[in-house]
Structures are given as structure tokens and as C-alpha cells.
Design a protein around this motif. Structure first.
Motif, short mmCIF file in Angstrom:
data_model
loop_
_atom_site.label_atom_id
_atom_site.label_comp_id
_atom_site.label_asym_id
_atom_site.label_seq_id
_atom_site.Cartn_x
_atom_site.Cartn_y
_atom_site.Cartn_z
N ARG A 360 0.83 -1.22 0.00
CA ARG A 360 0.00 0.00 0.00
C ARG A 360 0.86 1.26 0.00
NH1 ARG A 360 -0.77 3.07 4.23
NH2 ARG A 360 -0.20 1.39 5.68
N GLU A 361 1.83 1.32 0.88
CA GLU A 361 2.66 2.52 1.00
C GLU A 361 3.49 2.76 -0.26
OE1 GLU A 361 3.64 2.71 5.74
OE2 GLU A 361 4.35 0.98 4.60
N ASN A 362 4.00 1.68 -0.87
CA ASN A 362 4.76 1.83 -2.11
C ASN A 362 3.89 2.32 -3.26
OD1 ASN A 362 7.80 0.83 -2.40
ND2 ASN A 362 6.86 -0.32 -0.71
N ILE A 363 2.64 1.88 -3.32
CA ILE A 363 1.76 2.28 -4.42
C ILE A 363 1.41 3.76 -4.35
CG2 ILE A 363 -0.62 2.07 -5.28
CD1 ILE A 363 -0.34 -0.96 -5.01
N VAL A 364 1.21 4.31 -3.15
CA VAL A 364 0.75 5.70 -3.04
C VAL A 364 1.89 6.71 -3.03
CG1 VAL A 364 -1.33 4.99 -1.80
CG2 VAL A 364 0.69 5.71 -0.50
N LEU A 365 3.15 6.24 -3.06
CA LEU A 365 4.30 7.14 -2.92
C LEU A 365 4.31 8.25 -3.96
CD1 LEU A 365 7.45 5.03 -1.98
CD2 LEU A 365 6.55 7.03 -0.79
N ALA A 366 4.19 7.90 -5.23
CA ALA A 366 4.32 8.89 -6.30
C ALA A 366 3.16 9.89 -6.27
CB ALA A 366 4.40 8.21 -7.67
N LEU A 367 1.97 9.41 -5.97
CA LEU A 367 0.81 10.30 -5.91
C LEU A 367 0.97 11.29 -4.77
CD1 LEU A 367 -1.94 10.98 -7.09
CD2 LEU A 367 -2.96 9.30 -5.52
N GLN A 368 1.46 10.81 -3.62
CA GLN A 368 1.69 11.72 -2.50
C GLN A 368 2.78 12.73 -2.82
OE1 GLN A 368 0.10 11.61 1.01
NE2 GLN A 368 0.79 13.63 0.39
N ALA A 369 3.82 12.27 -3.53
CA ALA A 369 4.91 13.19 -3.92
C ALA A 369 4.39 14.27 -4.86
CB ALA A 369 6.03 12.40 -4.59
N ARG A 370 3.50 13.90 -5.77
CA ARG A 370 2.95 14.90 -6.69
C ARG A 370 2.09 15.92 -5.95
NH1 ARG A 370 -1.43 13.16 -11.04
NH2 ARG A 370 -2.71 13.41 -9.18
N ASN A 371 1.34 15.44 -4.96
CA ASN A 371 0.45 16.33 -4.21
C ASN A 371 1.19 17.20 -3.19
OD1 ASN A 371 -1.55 15.09 -5.64
ND2 ASN A 371 -2.33 13.85 -3.93
N GLY A 372 2.41 16.76 -2.82
CA GLY A 372 3.14 17.46 -1.77
C GLY A 372 3.00 16.73 -0.44
N LEU A 373 3.80 17.14 0.55
CA LEU A 373 3.77 16.47 1.84
C LEU A 373 2.41 16.59 2.53
CD1 LEU A 373 7.29 17.45 3.25
CD2 LEU A 373 6.57 15.23 2.36
N LEU A 374 1.77 17.69 2.32
CA LEU A 374 0.45 17.93 2.93
C LEU A 374 -0.52 18.41 1.86
CD1 LEU A 374 1.58 19.71 6.22
CD2 LEU A 374 0.80 17.33 5.98
N PRO A 375 -1.79 18.05 1.93
CA PRO A 375 -2.33 17.12 2.94
C PRO A 375 -2.00 15.67 2.59
CG PRO A 375 -4.05 17.73 1.40
CD PRO A 375 -2.83 18.53 1.01
N ARG A 376 -1.88 14.83 3.59
CA ARG A 376 -1.60 13.41 3.36
C ARG A 376 -2.83 12.73 2.78
NH1 ARG A 376 1.28 10.09 7.93
NH2 ARG A 376 1.32 8.71 6.12
N ILE A 377 -2.59 11.77 1.90
CA ILE A 377 -3.69 10.99 1.33
C ILE A 377 -4.33 10.18 2.46
CG2 ILE A 377 -4.29 9.19 -0.33
CD1 ILE A 377 -1.83 10.04 -1.95
N ALA A 378 -5.64 10.28 2.57
CA ALA A 378 -6.36 9.59 3.64
C ALA A 378 -6.11 8.09 3.58
CB ALA A 378 -7.85 9.89 3.53
N PHE A 379 -6.02 7.47 4.74
CA PHE A 379 -5.74 6.04 4.82
C PHE A 379 -6.77 5.23 4.04
CE2 PHE A 379 -5.96 1.87 6.98
CZ PHE A 379 -4.66 1.46 6.79
N LYS A 380 -8.04 5.63 4.10
CA LYS A 380 -9.09 4.93 3.38
C LYS A 380 -8.84 4.98 1.87
CE LYS A 380 -14.09 4.86 2.57
NZ LYS A 380 -15.39 5.53 2.86
N GLU A 381 -8.43 6.15 1.39
CA GLU A 381 -8.12 6.29 -0.04
C GLU A 381 -6.91 5.47 -0.43
OE1 GLU A 381 -7.18 9.76 -3.40
OE2 GLU A 381 -7.65 10.34 -1.32
#
Length: 505
Positions: A360-381
Motif C-alpha cells: 500500500r505505502e509503495n503504491i501511493v508514494l508517487a501520488l503523495q509526492a505529486r500532491n506534496g507532503l500535505l495534505p496526506r492521502i487519507a488512509f481509506k483512499e
């Protein structure tokens, strides 16, 4: 009648086994005085292992080494140097904070005879260093710090040090990999000087043009086996490539393939005269929506360097990149991601996955990087995204919280693909996506790639597996010696590709 060639080194029936792997199997090598001998082979052919055996870095399982008629068995690189075998590696292993003279004579400094217990004779040291470099026609300030000189000069200083220790054999391991054309010519001038001094030179490179410019003989290894030794003048490029890849074929002087591209879709990315000193010569390319552009070439041809430039991992020295018609400044991967580019790197374990993190954490890495450190992607998402791509790509894992390091290579690669698909990229750059994974995983992965292209995604597909590229690509970009050798349409035969690789098309 020409004088007989003096044989300096004979390595016979050299084998080296590691647990579960026979890296060298009865390999032989003959080096002669005053000759440049090229050692050729693809990645995994056994070149590095053979060098380690010759230099004492690892002992052979069996076989013999004969130097000037005497059998030797170097127990370490220092022991090999004492025998007269010196090596200069791709990465200059000198001390950048010391002067040129200090580097050349490290461990052998001249001391004042009247000063007991110390006192380097700096005048004598600099004078001797000047004399050593004079033999190589290199005129520089030997008192200056090594780091103040460019890599090409540092490479020559490393050669000066290596040959100043009574060298009979000089091994040059990829010495030109980080040099531009002018610097390569400087280095070759030094090699020619060493040739006239009777030193036997083993030249390891992936650049075919350089092999034919500087070498007298060629030894080819393939999968740890000795393929053959050839006079360079008697082995054409087609024959050399055939020996390296293990396939016999006949190439025409010109390819009959049509170079036009029938794909009329919109252009996603266009690069014009994109270049980086020492890595890529100016190159033009374009990739269209829904197109798979394959990139092929021998190891060292510039395939990975091209991917790194397009993704902003390395900065270009010149040229331009347009995405959807807009000029971009790709100064970092963050810029590339923001503009819809994605990269699955060649080195999956060191540059792709984070082994300790979950799927899970590896899959969301690039999307979180594109969005920036904040806001964090919700755990449910995060859970929804991970579950979606595990199902979509057929990732075999106990659950999405399993550390990715526990997955097979093929499933790790699928997780990386899922990571980038989560960002909805315009262009997906795949550098050796099927390397090191089994046949079934390859089929699943390539099927997914083709489906993405059918849905409109542009794909840059880099692979050493030519049959894969021929099967999947709409167009094929052929690289040779860090240059674009040409383009071919999808569906062409491998002979046309090898003709461009060999420089015969």
C-alpha cells in the motif's frame, strides 16, 4: 616480414564458480606487447569476473595465468601490481584532496636522505611526476590538487600511476564511459604512447566505434564462455554483434524498412537536440498518444541515460522538451511528475521499491509526492488505491500491508507500475521492466503495458530483450554509442535493428 608478436600474458581454462553460478567456464585470453586488446560481451558475459581473476581480487576455481613465461597467481590487486598487472577503473580511485604528484607516487614518496625518519622531498616528487607525465605527452601542473582537473585528466593521471609501477599489462575498465569525444581522443593519444612502450593493454568498453578505432584484437565472452579471439581488421561490426548476442544472421548494407510512422495521434512528448555531456549526444525524439516507442541498443549505448534526462533525474546541458506542445524545464523528478511523466527505473531494488514499506505505502508514494507532503492521502483512499491496483495488475500478495520486499521480483515490478498508474501519467517510461522476472510474470506485465497503450497512454519501452521490443513497439529507436542511430517501424525484423546497432545500416 613483420617481427613476431611478443606474448605477455596467457590466461588458460579460467573458471570461476560462485554458489549456484558458474561465472566463467574455461575462458582464455592472450595479451601481446604493444597491442590494444578489446574485451567485449554483454552484461553478465563474465568480463568483470575475468578482470577480478587477473588482478587477484578473486581467485579462479581452476585455470592458469602465465606472465612473461612464468606462472603466477595474484592473491590481491597489490600482488598483481607487483607482478606488473595494473588496472584503471571506470570510477577514478585516486585521492582528490592530494596533488597530482602525490597521487602518482602515493606510498612511494622520495624523502630527503639527510633527514632521518621523515621529510618528503617535494622538489624531487614534483620533478619525477613531471617526467612520468611527459612520457604520456601530458603537460599539467603536478603540484595542483587533483580535484581541480576534469575527469578526463584524472583518468590519465590514474593511468600514469598504474604504468609507473613497472606495468607489463594495463587493464582499462570502461575508461571512456564519462568522457566526451574530445576527451576520448586525448585518452586514445595516451594509449597510443603506451602502445609504443610495449605495454599490453586490455580495453573493456561497450562502444563499438572505439573498439574499431583503437584495438588490434578482440576477445568476446558470452554467458561466462569464451566465444573467440579475432583480429579487429578481420571481424566486421555485424560479426562482432552476432558474437556478443549469440545469434547468426546476415545483414544487408541498408535496411529496407520504412521509417515513416503511420500513427496520427497527438504528440505527447517531443525532445529536440536533448543532450548531456558525457552521457547523451544531441537527440531528437517524439512519442505520440497511445504509442509504444521501443528503445534498444547494447549496454552503454545511452538507453538509461535517455530515460534519466526525460524524467529530470539528470539535468540536460542543451536542447528542449515539450509535453503536449508546452515547453518544459525538467529540473527534477518532481517537475516531471507534475507534468504527467512517470518512470519505472532499471534498478528496481535500489531505485524503485522501498523494501521495508508495505505494498500500500509503495503504491501511493508517487501520488503523495505529486500532491506534496500535505495534505496526506487519507488512509481509506490509500487502501482503495492499493486494492484497486493489486486486483487490476494481478499482484500476488498476502495483503496490501505485506512489506514489498517479501514479494517476488515480478510482483514488485507490478507494484511499481501500479504506483505510477495511480498518478494517471501522460507518458510512462519503462526501463528494463521485465528484467529478472519469470516468463509468466513477463507475459502478464507486457499484456498490461499493451492495454495501457490501447487506452491512450504513451509508453517509452526500454529493454535489452530485442524480441520483446519487436513484439510490443509501434516504432523502435535504436541507440549506439550514446547517439540515436536511427528509427525503425514496429514489425521490422531483428536484422534491421542489428544493422543499426552495428553501424552498417
Amino acid at each position: 616480414m613483420s617481427a613476431p608478436v611478443e606474448c605477455v600474458l596467457k590466461a588458460r581454462e579460467i573458471s570461476r564458480e560462485f554458489p549456484g553460478v558458474r561465472a566463467l567456464d574455461n575462458v582464455q585470453l592472450t595479451l601481446c606487447a604493444g597491442e590494444v586488446h578489446a574485451l567485449m560481451g554483454q552484461n553478465g558475459a563474465g568480463k568483470s569476473t575475468l578482470i577480478k581473476v587477473l588482478t587477484g581480487a578473486c581467485p579462479p576455481t581452476s585455470g592458469t595465468i602465465e606472465l612473461d613465461g612464468q606462472f603466477i597467481q595474484p592473491h590481491s590487486p597489490l600482488d598483481a601490481q607487483r607482478h606488473g598487472i595494473s588496472t584503471v577503473y571506470q570510477e577514478v580511485n585516486l585521492c582528490p584532496n592530494l596533488s597530482v604528484a602525490e597521487n602518482i607516487f602515493a606510498g612511494r614518496y622520495p624523502y630527503h636522505p639527510w633527514f632521518k625518519g621523515g621529510g618528503i622531498d617535494w622538489q624531487a616528487l614534483n620533478q619525477r611526476a613531471h617526467e612520468v607525465l611527459e612520457k604520456l605527452n601530458l603537460h599539467i601542473d603536478v603540484a595542483r590538487q587533483l580535484s581541480s582537473y576534469p575527469v578526463a585528466i584524472q583518468q590519465m593521471i590514474a593511468i600514469a600511476r598504474a604504468t609507473n609501477i613497472s606495468a607489463r599489462v594495463l587493464i582499462l575498465d570502461e575508461p571512456t564511459s564519462s568522457l566526451d569525444d574530445h576527451e576520448v581522443k586525448q585518452l586514445f593519444a595516451v594509449i597510443e604512447r603506451l602502445r609504443t612502450q610495449g605495454i599490453a593493454i586490455l580495453f573493456v568498453t561497450h562502444f563499438l566505434d572505439q573498439v574499431y578505432e583503437i584495438s588490434d584484437r578482440i576477445t568476446v565472452l558470452r554467458n561466462g564462455l569464451f566465444v573467440g579471439e579475432y583480429l579487429t581488421s578481420e571481424l566486421d561490426r555485424n560479426g562482432l554483434v552476432a558474437a556478443m548476442v549469440g545469434r547468426e544472421f546476415i545483414m544487408n548494407n541498408k535496411s529496407d524498412a520504412v521509417h515513416a510512422n503511420s500513427n496520427t495521434n497527438a504528440c505527447v512528448l517531443e525532445a529536440k537536440q536533448l543532450t548531456r555531456k558525457g552521457q547523451i549526444h544531441p537527440i531528437d525524439l517524439e512519442i505520440k498518444q497511445g504509442e509504444v516507442l521501443g528503445v534498444v541498443g547494447l549496454l552503454g549505448s545511452g538507453r538509461t541515460e535517455l530515460a534519466r534526462l526525460l524524467f529530470g533525474l539528470d539535468s540536460a546541458d542543451g536542447g528542449s522538451v515539450h509535453v503536449d506542445g508546452k515547453l518544459l524545464s525538467l529540473d527534477s523528478p518532481h517537475d516531471a511528475i507534475a507534468h504527467g511523466l512517470a518512470l519505472c527505473p532499471e534498478e528496481r531494488k535500489t531505485e524503485g521499491i522501498i523494501a521495508e514499506l508495505s505494498v500500500r505505502e509503495n503504491i501511493v508514494l508517487a501520488l503523495q509526492a505529486r500532491n506534496g507532503l500535505l495534505p496526506r492521502i487519507a488512509f481509506k483512499e490509500q487502501k482503495e488505491l492499493a486494492t484497486k491496483f493489486v486486483a487490476l495488475l494481478g499482484i500476488k500478495t498476502a495483503n496490501i500491508e505485506t512489506p514489498i520486499g517479501q514479494l517476488s521480483g515480478g510482483n514488485q515490478q507490478k507494484v511499481l507500475l501500479g504506483r505510477w498508474l495511480a498518478t494517471h501519467p501522460r507518458l510512462l517510461i519503462l526501463d528494463e521492466p521485465t528484467r529478472g522476472i519469470d516468463v509468466a510474470a513477463k507475459h502478464e506485465l507486457t499484456t498490461a503495458i499493451m492495454a495501457l497503450a490501447r487506452e491512450g497512454m504513451a509508453v517509452l519501452f526500454i529493454s535489452a530483450e530485442l524480441d520483446e521490443v519487436l513484439l510490443e513497439s509501434d516504432r523502435i529507436l535504436v541507440m549506439r554509442d550514446r547517439r540515436k542511430a536511427g528509427e525503425l517501424p514496429g514489425g521490422c525484423d531483428e536484422q534491421a535493428v542489428y544493422a543499426l546497432i552495428a553501424g552498417q545500416a
